[in-house]
Design an enzyme around this catalytic site. Structure first.
Site, mmCIF file in Angstrom:
data_model
loop_
_atom_site.group_PDB
_atom_site.id
_atom_site.type_symbol
_atom_site.label_atom_id
_atom_site.label_comp_id
_atom_site.label_asym_id
_atom_site.label_seq_id
_atom_site.Cartn_x
_atom_site.Cartn_y
_atom_site.Cartn_z
ATOM 1 N N GLN A 71 0.799 -1.310 -0.047
ATOM 2 C CA GLN A 71 -0.060 -0.088 -0.149
ATOM 3 C C GLN A 71 0.933 1.193 -0.052
ATOM 4 O OE1 GLN A 71 -3.228 -2.042 2.786
ATOM 5 N NE2 GLN A 71 -3.596 -0.037 2.362
ATOM 6 N N GLU A 111 -12.899 5.228 4.095
ATOM 7 C CA GLU A 111 -13.128 4.417 5.557
ATOM 8 C C GLU A 111 -14.143 4.900 6.292
ATOM 9 O OE1 GLU A 111 -9.205 5.663 6.237
ATOM 10 O OE2 GLU A 111 -8.393 4.038 5.528
ATOM 11 N N ARG A 120 -9.483 -0.518 7.138
ATOM 12 C CA ARG A 120 -10.613 0.599 6.755
ATOM 13 C C ARG A 120 -10.644 1.775 7.569
ATOM 14 N NH1 ARG A 120 -14.383 -1.327 2.093
ATOM 15 N NH2 ARG A 120 -14.647 0.828 1.294
ATOM 16 N N CYS A 121 -9.580 2.160 8.240
ATOM 17 C CA CYS A 121 -9.879 3.393 8.832
ATOM 18 C C CYS A 121 -8.719 4.250 9.086
ATOM 19 C CB CYS A 121 -10.388 3.107 10.329
ATOM 20 S SG CYS A 121 -9.175 2.597 11.816
#
Ligand code: FES
Ligand code: FES
Lengths: 808, 164
Positions: free
Chosen positions: A239, A762, A386-387
């Site tokens: 990522q 997110e 996802r945050c």
């Protein structure tokens, strides 16, 4: 010159910001022509596989690789001893700790990497893994962070001095050999004083369980060391490819210009692919040792057991208010289970991420947050699933505290939120724990959400249902889950955000081609967010060339400008801003070219959609296509040829997207099965670049929230065995369990972002988890429930009903 | 290992013959031997459906089929569904309705959906949801996948009617 199309048609033709442009990525993905890491095949490529520890805590007495080496097709078996001369048996983590690449004398969690087998194909490698003999001596296992802090068992002997003293860690003093750090924000004394003297106080303890991002594609890498040219190429599920290049250079000693890192298509990340894993390092070493390319791809069990867990926060809260419901103070303490190595993926100065956004969307005058990080015999990780850096934990905490306070006050929780919202006119708003919220209009969003679901009507229906249940007319109870969240995303300002010392800016480089098409390269990398589609839209609007004529490239460190990557919803806030700024540099030069071509002064032309026009004479213009051509085909006095720009964007602040969610649920108290009747999600992510993509992100994020709230967990037994290591036990919702979501929005642009966008990927996860959890808890509230821990799987829901005496 | 078997497969209309160990999985043969990297590996335990292909007229998870079991079979993978100039209706529908994000589940999902629509050309939403419950998607939340499949069904039916 005259135009045969209208201005509206010109705008539409660009497919710029605000339109639901179809995705350019989809052609290859729908035809099975994506290029993921496991699709990469190089001549002579070998395959790596790990011998992993079956024990959670054990000393390694010996490793015998003879039988494995004797197997035809096995080329090498690496252990810590082989890596030690290279200084690669340990590696630095993103959190200032270090982590074993291969077990150095002991193992600290089940599934830990012990040896790396390199063989001609996967089957041979797997056979060889079975043949490596490791003699272990089991040690006492610590899986409970509270016990760990009391125990005489030292997990990390490397972090205790010879005289038995405990040296400071990366984040200051440590209280115990198994203690990692204490992180404090806010004023504890003042907060305690307010709470001690308050009219109403609610306290609660809650455990936000350990879970895992579990993207459909696991992690992997292919390393290829070209010994002739001294160049290393590394493909992988990264990522943050540029950061990986820098780390790989520091670790291997290969100069950075001789390393090329490529993130090909990535099959979902959700935080899992931010970290640097032993598999990446071992594939590099193995390629250096063997001189041929080496591929490593983990299987699902390895993914769930060893790479990147999320959450695992034990949170203790105290919140105080007046009798009328005005919150006066908030105290939060977290015991954070970080596993065996502190490998949390947070900006360096934030060992608990942005947990200090835990005052939420509310105007709370005084607050305190303390976090203690603890080592246990569990896998390392601590990624933002996802945050944005522990924001999910923070929002869950405050949204549960609000519900508990509402019970204490005997007040409707929707009303309690309204009383305490930060008001529109208070922005920019500085919270008690330090963050400066950029913009918001919470009450408007809240009112819109409550009206959309007919909140009053729902409460009346719920009251009737309670009556019916008590009268024996139904066995189903009804819950109304509320959540109002504020995220903090787009890390971040270089002055306070860095990873391994590298400031968290991001970048974009644009080249306009002579015929009026373009390529733009960014420091981020899409994992399904559709950057190739949406960043082209930003540029189309900024530079007036059609999105369809703009190629977006990311993920190749040889071509893309340096950037910190994609996670924490930072792509739009940071790289999106860099894109707009680079576009504006293009436009500035284009303006000079246009003025020259039109034989007027620079100030006498202005930009209009896809062209520069002479002010007051719209029939005199040069399109961006004309300008691009001129930039390469004629000498323009005072200007260099060509049309290119690069921008490195250091955001002045984070962005603060927010949203209002409502979930309506019916729960069968005898089976514990929840049915989601309705889910309404209002998101405000500032300026909307592509509504279709935004909506898709929201559906996906909510579904991951549903998973976490209703069943998904990484569970350990007392021996440190992972109980949820396959998709049989680890809950991933299927189409059958997932509802249709209703999406809605308001638009409150970010005042400091060049296009006002805030990021959205997110938000639905951050806001969704408390919403689903609150729905379950709200269903049982009329029967005496105050708080139960997630995940609310059928068994736990049944237990809640049972403990409340609802089974007769 | 020396006890290799002689395996024949017809994949996407083409005949292939090769030697394989009996334990070799179909997904491995497709991806590594035939270079068909459309079907993916997400779990290797039959849970995720990323490896879905059609074998002798049925959807199967190729990660849990031995290639020896597939000997003589007719197999369709995503690569056999449409071509760049002539996409399958489902491929178009997934693009149109944003039925994919990272794309990792997509080949298996579309291959499954194509079979589903053959089995049941007029599915209800619930039947679509049930029919793809063996295929996990981590990105989309399924809403747009379901929408894509229903839209494709409508389109296929309209085309059929027009042809009659
Ligand atoms: S890889 Fe075959 S079902 Fe998951
Ligand atoms: S699109 Fe990513 S798993 Fe389905």
């Amino acid at each position: 010159m005259k135009d045969d199309i209208t201005r509206e048609e010109r705008v539409a033709g660009l497919k710029g910001m605000g339109c639901s442009r179809k995705r350019v990525e989809d052609a290859r993905f729908t035809q099975g022509k994506g290029n993921y890491v496991d699709d990469i095949k190089l001549p002579g490529m070998l395959h790596g596989d790990f011998v992993r520890s079956p024990y959670a805590h054990a000393r390694i007495k010996s490793i015998n690789i003879d039988a494995a080496m004797a197997l035809p097709g096995v080329v090498a078996v690496l252990t810590a001893k082989d890596l030690e001369p290279l200084g690669l048996h340990w590696m630095p983590t993103l959190a200032g700790d270090k982590q074993m690449v291969l077990a150095d004398g002991k193992v600290l969690f089940q599934g830990q990497e012990v040896a790396f087998v390199v063989a001609s194909d996967r089957y041979v490698a797997a056979d060889a893994v079975e043949l490596v003999e490791v003699d272990y001596e089991e040690l006492e296992v610590l899986v409970d962070p509270f016990k760990s802090l009391q125990s005489d068992v030292v997990l990390r002997e490397d972090l205790v001095a010879e005289d038995g003293s405990i040296p400071n860690g990366a984040h200051g003093p440590r209280k115990h050999p198994n203690h990692i750090f204490t992180w404090e924000v806010g004023e504890e004394e003042a907060t305690n004083q307010v709470i001690d003297n308050a009219e109403v106080v609610a306290t609660e303890e809650m455990y936000y369980h350990r879970t895992h991002p579990c993207p459909l594609e696991t992690c992997g890498s292919v390393a290829s060391m070209d010994k002739v040219n001294g160049k290393l190429t590394l493909w992988g599920t990264f990522q943050a490819p540029h950061v990986v290049r820098t780390v790989a250079s520091i670790l291997s000693g290969i100069e950075e210009h001789n390393i090329r890192v490529v993130s090909p298509d990535i099959g979902g990340g959700f935080g899992n692919k931010v970290g640097v894993y032993p598999g990446y390092v071992c594939s590099i070493v193995a390629s250096i040792v063997t001189g041929v390319p080496v591929k490593w791809v983990e299987d699902r069990m390895e993914n769930l057991m060893s790479t990147a867990f999320a959450r695992d926060y034990w949170m203790k809260g105290k919140i105080s208010a007046t009798k009328e419901g005005k919150i006066t103070g908030l105290h939060c303490h977290v015991t954070a289970d970080h596993g065996a190595f502190d490998a949390c993926a947070d900006p360096t100065k934030f060992p608990a991420g942005f947990m200090n956004i835990c005052t939420g969307s509310y105007d709370i005058p005084v607050a305190y947050l303390g976090v203690d990080g603890v080592y246990t015999n569990k896998a390392p990780g601590g990624v933002s699933y996802r945050c944005s850096f522990r924001v999910t934990e923070a929002v869950y905490f405050i949204e549960r505290m609000i519900e508990v306070l509402a019970i204490e006050l005997n007040m409707d929780p929707a009303k309690l939120r309204s009383i305490n919202f930060i008001k529109k006119e208070q922005f920019p708003y500085t919270a008690a724990l330090g963050w400066e919220y950029d913009s918001g209009d919470y009450q408007t969003a809240w009112d819109k959400a409550l009206a959309a679901v007919d909140y009053t009507g729902l409460r009346a229906e719920q009251a009737q249902r309670v009556e019916d249940f008590k009268a024996g007319k139904t066995r189903k109870v009804m819950g109304i889950g509320l959540s109002f969240f504020t995220e903090i995303v787009g890390a971040g300002p270089v002055k306070n955000c860095d990873i391994l010392g590298m400031g968290m800016f991001d970048s974009c480089e644009i080249r306009i081609h002579p015929t009026g098409s373009a390529v733009a390269r960014l420091g981020t990398i899409s994992q399904g967010q559709g950057h190739a589609t949406t960043f082209a839209q930003i540029l189309a609007t900024e530079i007036g060339l059609p999105a369809d004529s703009i190629t977006i490239e990311e993920g190749d460190t040889d071509t893309a400008p340096y950037g910190l990557g994609t996670y924490g919803s930072r792509s739009t806030p940071v790289a999106g801003a860099a894109t707009a700024m680079a576009g504006r540099k293009i436009r500035a030069k284009a303006q000079m070219i246009a003025a020259y071509l039109l034989e007027v002064h620079d100030d006498d032309v202005e930009f209009d959609v896809d062209r520069f026009v002479v002010k007051g004479a719209p029939e005199r213009f040069k399109t961006m296509k004309d300008i691009a051509y001129a930039a390469y085909h004629q000498a323009i006095p005072g200007l260099e040829p060509g049309l290119e720009a690069v921008s490195y964007y250091d955001p002045p602040n984070m962005t603060y997207p927010f949203g209002a969610y409502v979930c309506v649920m019916d729960i069968d108290v005898d089976t514990g099965v929840p049915e989601i009747r309705r889910f309404y999600a209002l998101d405000d992510c500032g300026t909307r670049i592509n509504p279709m993509v935004i909506e898709g992100q929201i559906h996906g994020g909510l579904t991951e929230a549903l998973a976490v709230a209703l069943g998904q967990e990484i569970a350990y037994d007392d021996m440190g065995n992972v109980k949820t290591g396959t998709l049989m036990d680890f809950f991933l919702p299927t189409a059958w369990e997932v509802p249709n979501y209703e999406t809605d929005f308001t638009v409150t642009p970010s005042p400091h972002h060049p296009i006002g966008a805030k990021g959205v990927g997110e938000s639905p996860h951050v806001g969704g988890v408390p919403c689903f959890s609150n729905a379950v808890q709200d269903a049982f509230r009329p029967f005496g429930n105050r708080h139960t821990n997630m995940p609310h799987d059928h068994w736990r829901i049944w237990q809640t009903a049972n403990s409340l005496g609802m089974h007769g | 290992m020396s006890n290799k078997m002689h395996v024949k497969l017809n994949v996407n209309g083409e005949d292939h013959e090769f030697l394989a160990e009996p334990r070799e999985l179909l997904i491995y043969a497709l991806r590594e031997k035939l270079n068909l990297t459309g079907p993916h590996v997400g779990c290797e335990t039959s849970h995720c459906g990323a490896c879905t292909v059609t074998m002798n007229g049925k959807s199967v998870k190729s990660c849990t089929v031995f290639v020896a079991q597939a000997d003589g079979a007719e197999i369709t993978t995503i690569e056999g569904l449409g071509s760049p100039g002539a996409l399958h209706v489902l491929q178009e529908a997934f693009k149109e309705h944003h039925g994919l994000q990272c794309g990792f589940c997509t080949p298996g999902m579309i291959t499954r959906a194509a079979k589903l629509l053959e089995e049941n050309p007029n599915p209800t939403e619930a039947e679509v949801r049930f029919g793809i419950a063996g295929n996990i998607c981590r990105c989309t939340g399924y809403q747009n996948i379901v929408k894509s499949i229903l839209a494709a069904a409508t389109e296929l039916n309209a085309a059929k009617e027009a042809a009659q």
